[in-house]
Motif scaffolding. Structure first.
Motif, mmCIF file in Angstrom:
data_model
loop_
_atom_site.group_PDB
_atom_site.id
_atom_site.type_symbol
_atom_site.label_atom_id
_atom_site.label_comp_id
_atom_site.label_asym_id
_atom_site.label_seq_id
_atom_site.Cartn_x
_atom_site.Cartn_y
_atom_site.Cartn_z
ATOM 1 N N LEU A 87 -13.282 -0.674 -9.729
ATOM 2 C CA LEU A 87 -12.675 -1.063 -11.009
ATOM 3 C C LEU A 87 -11.770 0.037 -11.546
ATOM 4 O O LEU A 87 -10.723 -0.252 -12.144
ATOM 5 C CB LEU A 87 -13.756 -1.446 -12.014
ATOM 6 N N ASP A 88 -12.146 1.290 -11.340
ATOM 7 C CA ASP A 88 -11.270 2.399 -11.739
ATOM 8 C C ASP A 88 -9.956 2.345 -10.960
ATOM 9 O O ASP A 88 -8.884 2.578 -11.526
ATOM 10 C CB ASP A 88 -11.961 3.744 -11.511
ATOM 11 N N GLU A 89 -10.042 2.038 -9.672
ATOM 12 C CA GLU A 89 -8.833 1.930 -8.853
ATOM 13 C C GLU A 89 -7.988 0.738 -9.289
ATOM 14 O O GLU A 89 -6.756 0.829 -9.353
ATOM 15 C CB GLU A 89 -9.199 1.805 -7.370
ATOM 16 N N ALA A 90 -8.631 -0.377 -9.614
ATOM 17 C CA ALA A 90 -7.890 -1.550 -10.103
ATOM 18 C C ALA A 90 -7.156 -1.213 -11.396
ATOM 19 O O ALA A 90 -6.001 -1.619 -11.590
ATOM 20 C CB ALA A 90 -8.846 -2.725 -10.314
ATOM 21 N N GLU A 91 -7.810 -0.456 -12.269
ATOM 22 C CA GLU A 91 -7.166 -0.036 -13.511
ATOM 23 C C GLU A 91 -5.989 0.901 -13.220
ATOM 24 O O GLU A 91 -4.916 0.766 -13.808
ATOM 25 C CB GLU A 91 -8.192 0.655 -14.411
ATOM 26 N N ARG A 92 -6.196 1.834 -12.301
ATOM 27 C CA ARG A 92 -5.120 2.754 -11.929
ATOM 28 C C ARG A 92 -3.915 1.996 -11.384
ATOM 29 O O ARG A 92 -2.766 2.360 -11.632
ATOM 30 C CB ARG A 92 -5.628 3.758 -10.884
ATOM 31 N N ARG A 93 -4.179 0.891 -10.693
ATOM 32 C CA ARG A 93 -3.107 0.068 -10.126
ATOM 33 C C ARG A 93 -2.604 -0.991 -11.100
ATOM 34 O O ARG A 93 -1.831 -1.860 -10.729
ATOM 35 C CB ARG A 93 -3.584 -0.591 -8.838
ATOM 36 N N GLU A 94 -3.075 -0.907 -12.348
ATOM 37 C CA GLU A 94 -2.643 -1.786 -13.441
ATOM 38 C C GLU A 94 -2.920 -3.253 -13.172
ATOM 39 O O GLU A 94 -2.122 -4.130 -13.491
ATOM 40 C CB GLU A 94 -1.158 -1.549 -13.761
ATOM 41 N N CYS A 95 -4.083 -3.539 -12.605
ATOM 42 C CA CYS A 95 -4.503 -4.924 -12.391
ATOM 43 C C CYS A 95 -4.927 -5.526 -13.730
ATOM 44 O O CYS A 95 -5.733 -4.947 -14.448
ATOM 45 C CB CYS A 95 -5.664 -4.988 -11.403
ATOM 46 N N GLU A 96 -4.388 -6.681 -14.045
ATOM 47 C CA GLU A 96 -4.743 -7.368 -15.279
ATOM 48 C C GLU A 96 -6.078 -8.088 -15.165
ATOM 49 O O GLU A 96 -6.753 -8.326 -16.167
ATOM 50 C CB GLU A 96 -3.653 -8.368 -15.648
ATOM 51 N N ALA A 97 -6.442 -8.460 -13.949
ATOM 52 C CA ALA A 97 -7.709 -9.149 -13.702
ATOM 53 C C ALA A 97 -8.211 -8.765 -12.313
ATOM 54 O O ALA A 97 -7.425 -8.407 -11.436
ATOM 55 C CB ALA A 97 -7.524 -10.653 -13.797
ATOM 56 N N VAL A 98 -9.525 -8.846 -12.156
ATOM 57 C CA VAL A 98 -10.158 -8.594 -10.864
ATOM 58 C C VAL A 98 -11.035 -9.803 -10.555
ATOM 59 O O VAL A 98 -11.769 -10.293 -11.419
ATOM 60 C CB VAL A 98 -11.008 -7.307 -10.881
ATOM 61 N N PHE A 99 -10.949 -10.275 -9.335
ATOM 62 C CA PHE A 99 -11.689 -11.444 -8.878
ATOM 63 C C PHE A 99 -12.612 -11.055 -7.732
ATOM 64 O O PHE A 99 -12.409 -10.033 -7.071
ATOM 65 C CB PHE A 99 -10.718 -12.531 -8.387
ATOM 66 N N LEU A 100 -13.605 -11.899 -7.477
ATOM 67 C CA LEU A 100 -14.479 -11.708 -6.319
ATOM 68 C C LEU A 100 -15.182 -13.019 -6.003
ATOM 69 O O LEU A 100 -15.241 -13.926 -6.835
ATOM 70 C CB LEU A 100 -15.491 -10.590 -6.559
ATOM 71 N N GLU A 101 -15.698 -13.095 -4.783
ATOM 72 C CA GLU A 101 -16.599 -14.158 -4.382
ATOM 73 C C GLU A 101 -17.920 -13.499 -4.026
ATOM 74 O O GLU A 101 -17.937 -12.431 -3.410
ATOM 75 C CB GLU A 101 -16.091 -14.914 -3.146
ATOM 76 N N VAL A 102 -19.014 -14.142 -4.417
ATOM 77 C CA VAL A 102 -20.345 -13.644 -4.105
ATOM 78 C C VAL A 102 -21.189 -14.830 -3.656
ATOM 79 O O VAL A 102 -21.046 -15.940 -4.174
ATOM 80 C CB VAL A 102 -20.983 -12.920 -5.319
ATOM 81 N N VAL A 137 -17.308 -17.860 -7.575
ATOM 82 C CA VAL A 137 -16.088 -17.115 -7.865
ATOM 83 C C VAL A 137 -16.245 -16.527 -9.264
ATOM 84 O O VAL A 137 -16.610 -17.230 -10.205
ATOM 85 C CB VAL A 137 -14.839 -18.016 -7.795
ATOM 86 N N MET A 138 -15.974 -15.230 -9.374
ATOM 87 C CA MET A 138 -16.120 -14.533 -10.650
ATOM 88 C C MET A 138 -14.853 -13.740 -10.944
ATOM 89 O O MET A 138 -14.118 -13.377 -10.022
ATOM 90 C CB MET A 138 -17.327 -13.594 -10.608
ATOM 91 N N SER A 139 -14.612 -13.477 -12.223
ATOM 92 C CA SER A 139 -13.463 -12.657 -12.605
ATOM 93 C C SER A 139 -13.777 -11.883 -13.871
ATOM 94 O O SER A 139 -14.700 -12.211 -14.610
ATOM 95 C CB SER A 139 -12.216 -13.516 -12.819
ATOM 96 N N ARG A 140 -12.973 -10.864 -14.065
ATOM 97 C CA ARG A 140 -13.035 -10.090 -15.315
ATOM 98 C C ARG A 140 -11.632 -9.612 -15.647
ATOM 99 O O ARG A 140 -10.823 -9.352 -14.765
ATOM 100 C CB ARG A 140 -14.002 -8.913 -15.211
ATOM 101 N N ARG A 141 -11.352 -9.538 -16.913
ATOM 102 C CA ARG A 141 -10.060 -9.054 -17.388
ATOM 103 C C ARG A 141 -10.104 -7.534 -17.455
ATOM 104 O O ARG A 141 -11.161 -6.926 -17.587
ATOM 105 C CB ARG A 141 -9.729 -9.620 -18.774
ATOM 106 N N ALA A 142 -8.969 -6.913 -17.424
ATOM 107 C CA ALA A 142 -8.865 -5.450 -17.514
ATOM 108 C C ALA A 142 -9.490 -4.968 -18.817
ATOM 109 O O ALA A 142 -9.400 -5.626 -19.852
ATOM 110 C CB ALA A 142 -7.403 -5.026 -17.441
ATOM 111 N N GLY A 143 -10.157 -3.810 -18.730
ATOM 112 C CA GLY A 143 -10.696 -3.180 -19.931
ATOM 113 C C GLY A 143 -11.967 -3.785 -20.457
ATOM 114 O O GLY A 143 -12.413 -3.434 -21.540
ATOM 115 N N ARG A 144 -12.619 -4.681 -19.720
ATOM 116 C CA ARG A 144 -13.819 -5.351 -20.226
ATOM 117 C C ARG A 144 -15.117 -4.768 -19.685
ATOM 118 O O ARG A 144 -16.180 -5.261 -19.999
ATOM 119 C CB ARG A 144 -13.767 -6.844 -19.921
#
Length: 155
Positions: A87-102, A137-144
């Motif tokens: 998540l720190d790397e996603a923030e560094r890369r300015e990702c607005e959202a992060v997704f995953l499958e579990v 499928v899950m997601s989260r917005r940046a900064g949450r």
């Protein structure tokens, strides 16, 4: 994660995900995307790889590709540390959202992701092959991302 880690990571991958493990070639292909669109890392205890994780990031979107932790090391915070690093790397890369499958049958992993602010947004039927297990499928917005292990009321 480096090329030299692939053998150990692949062995761990087969242990953690025996039904649908990635091949060593797939892991190498993911490493080929570093650092442009991929970020992979390992966790070590006593010089031995006990966990690994990967992120794909492009166009303002991140995707957790994988997180695996050796069974005897689960519950020690390694998964949370790996997810924090992704998540720190996603923030560094300015990702607005992060997704995953579990996997739908992996309640502990789902709880971990929920602690980090991920929310369920869908279901992919029969996603994991050859087992045919569904993927949540899950997601989260940046900064949450909140404190690990704690929930914030009203969020």
């Amino acid at each position: 994660m480096r090329e030299a880690d692939v053998f150990a990571v692949h062995a761990l991958e087969e242990e953690v995900f025996p039904e649908d493990a990635w091949s060593a070639a797939m892991l190498r292909a993911e490493l080929d995307g570093q650092p442009e669109t991929r970020h992979y890392l390992v966790a070590e205890v006593g010089g031995e790889i006990v966990g690994y994780a990967g992120l794909a990031a492009a166009g303002g979107q991140g995707d957790v590709q994988t997180i695996g932790v050796r069974a005897d090391q689960r519950g020690a915070g390694i998964g949370a540390a790996l997810l924090t690093a992704l998540l720190d790397e996603a923030e560094r890369r300015e990702c607005e959202a992060v997704f995953l499958e579990v996997r739908a049958d992996n309640a502990p992993a789902q709880r971990l992701y929920e602690r980090f602010g991920f929310r369920r947004i869908g279901l992919r039927r029969g996603y994991y092959q050859p087992s045919g297990v569904d993927a949540v499928v899950m997601s989260r917005r940046a900064g949450r991302r909140g404190p690990v292990g704690f929930s914030r009321r009203g969020t």
